[in-house]
Scaffold this motif. Sequence first.
Motif, mmCIF file in Angstrom:
data_model
loop_
_atom_site.group_PDB
_atom_site.id
_atom_site.type_symbol
_atom_site.label_atom_id
_atom_site.label_comp_id
_atom_site.label_asym_id
_atom_site.label_seq_id
_atom_site.Cartn_x
_atom_site.Cartn_y
_atom_site.Cartn_z
ATOM 1 N N TRP A 29 27.094 -71.336 55.819
ATOM 2 C CA TRP A 29 27.206 -70.852 57.188
ATOM 3 C C TRP A 29 27.491 -69.352 57.195
ATOM 4 O O TRP A 29 28.202 -68.841 56.326
ATOM 5 C CB TRP A 29 28.322 -71.575 57.935
ATOM 6 N N VAL A 37 31.736 -73.107 65.263
ATOM 7 C CA VAL A 37 31.567 -74.246 66.163
ATOM 8 C C VAL A 37 30.701 -73.854 67.354
ATOM 9 O O VAL A 37 29.768 -74.575 67.732
ATOM 10 C CB VAL A 37 32.932 -74.776 66.638
ATOM 11 N N GLN A 40 27.083 -73.353 66.190
ATOM 12 C CA GLN A 40 26.399 -74.620 65.932
ATOM 13 C C GLN A 40 25.958 -75.288 67.224
ATOM 14 O O GLN A 40 24.833 -75.794 67.331
ATOM 15 C CB GLN A 40 27.323 -75.554 65.148
ATOM 16 N N ARG A 41 26.826 -75.282 68.222
ATOM 17 C CA ARG A 41 26.479 -75.896 69.503
ATOM 18 C C ARG A 41 25.357 -75.112 70.192
ATOM 19 O O ARG A 41 24.465 -75.689 70.825
ATOM 20 C CB ARG A 41 27.711 -75.969 70.406
ATOM 21 N N THR A 65 24.221 -78.792 63.386
ATOM 22 C CA THR A 65 25.660 -78.708 63.104
ATOM 23 C C THR A 65 25.994 -79.209 61.704
ATOM 24 O O THR A 65 27.166 -79.366 61.370
ATOM 25 C CB THR A 65 26.461 -79.521 64.140
ATOM 26 N N ASP A 115 29.107 -83.570 69.347
ATOM 27 C CA ASP A 115 27.791 -82.943 69.244
ATOM 28 C C ASP A 115 26.760 -83.740 70.030
ATOM 29 O O ASP A 115 25.878 -83.177 70.696
ATOM 30 C CB ASP A 115 27.351 -82.845 67.778
#
Length: 344
Positions: A29, A37, A40-41, A65, A115
């Motif tokens: 990442w 976070v 990713q969303r 994610t 998610d």
Amino acid sequence: MNAQLPTSIVGSLPKPAWLAEPEKLWAPWRLQGEELVEGQRDALSLSAAEQALAGLDIISDGEQTRQHFVTTFVESLGGVDFERRETVRIRDRYDASVPSVVGAVSRERSVFAEDAKTLRAQTDRPIKWALPGPMTMIDTLYDRHYGSREKLATEFAKILNEEARELEAAGVDIIQFDEPAFNVFFDDVKDWGVSVLEQAAEGLRCETAVHICFGYGIKANNDWKATLGDQWRQYEQSFPLLQESAIDIVSLECQNSRVPIELIELLRGKKVMVGAIDVAGADIETPETVADTLRGVLRFVDPDKLYPSTNCGMAPLPRQVARAKMVALAAGAEIVRGELALTG
């Protein structure tokens, strides 16, 4: 959603360059903490939008994610030590350093439910979520505790079932279990693999799928495929068992493979998610190429049970290639829908 030939990807899509290194599996990442976070969303939402723009009918998270389709799930479980690593042979194909199971495996909270809620909020189309299958999970770990592949897989099936029930409650319409190990460990598939998979899906009201492929388009997998000869008949082992199973949909690799297409007849009566997009290279299929693949498959699958898809995940591909392949998949399915309408 199109009532006939609903289209979808199988698993992963390439991640944005600001989130992870492009065209690379296991890419680290590029963000940390809360920024990760949020990133990713954001990537999940972008992935859903790109699928919709391409014309796909069933929307997935694109695994935005997750760093890896198995490891990200396992990282959230108790009983697995990522510091105690061993080198194991993954699916009898290549060596990898993997974490060890050092105690009873457990799950304290859902790994993907939040998610899934994010994805559900992005679209009114059906959504699909992929989970690693029990046999593939145990193939990517070193067992220091259970001493039995079947026992460890059974424990994972219980955990997967808990996770799947929470995903269903979050609004997921199709839960897909990824089992590439079914193309390798044929005795285990027959003896306990299918029954353990059914335990993972037990009690679900949403549709369930199992995805069995020949792997990502990476060198180790492509080299293995080159040793398989003129006909890839691995599905001959698992399809009769899955045809009799409680799993609703079977997902298989077809485009640019050497799978004898008539093997799909072994699944007659099941819904079949047919890979009409190759993920082993950057060449982009034309809609007519996709349509031709689907026409061939329709000799062995009833039209109301055919789900056109990709062969496998597309994470290692350039983003623009993955987008173009999704567009081709949707356009090819539309050609065949038109033909089916004309023939009644």
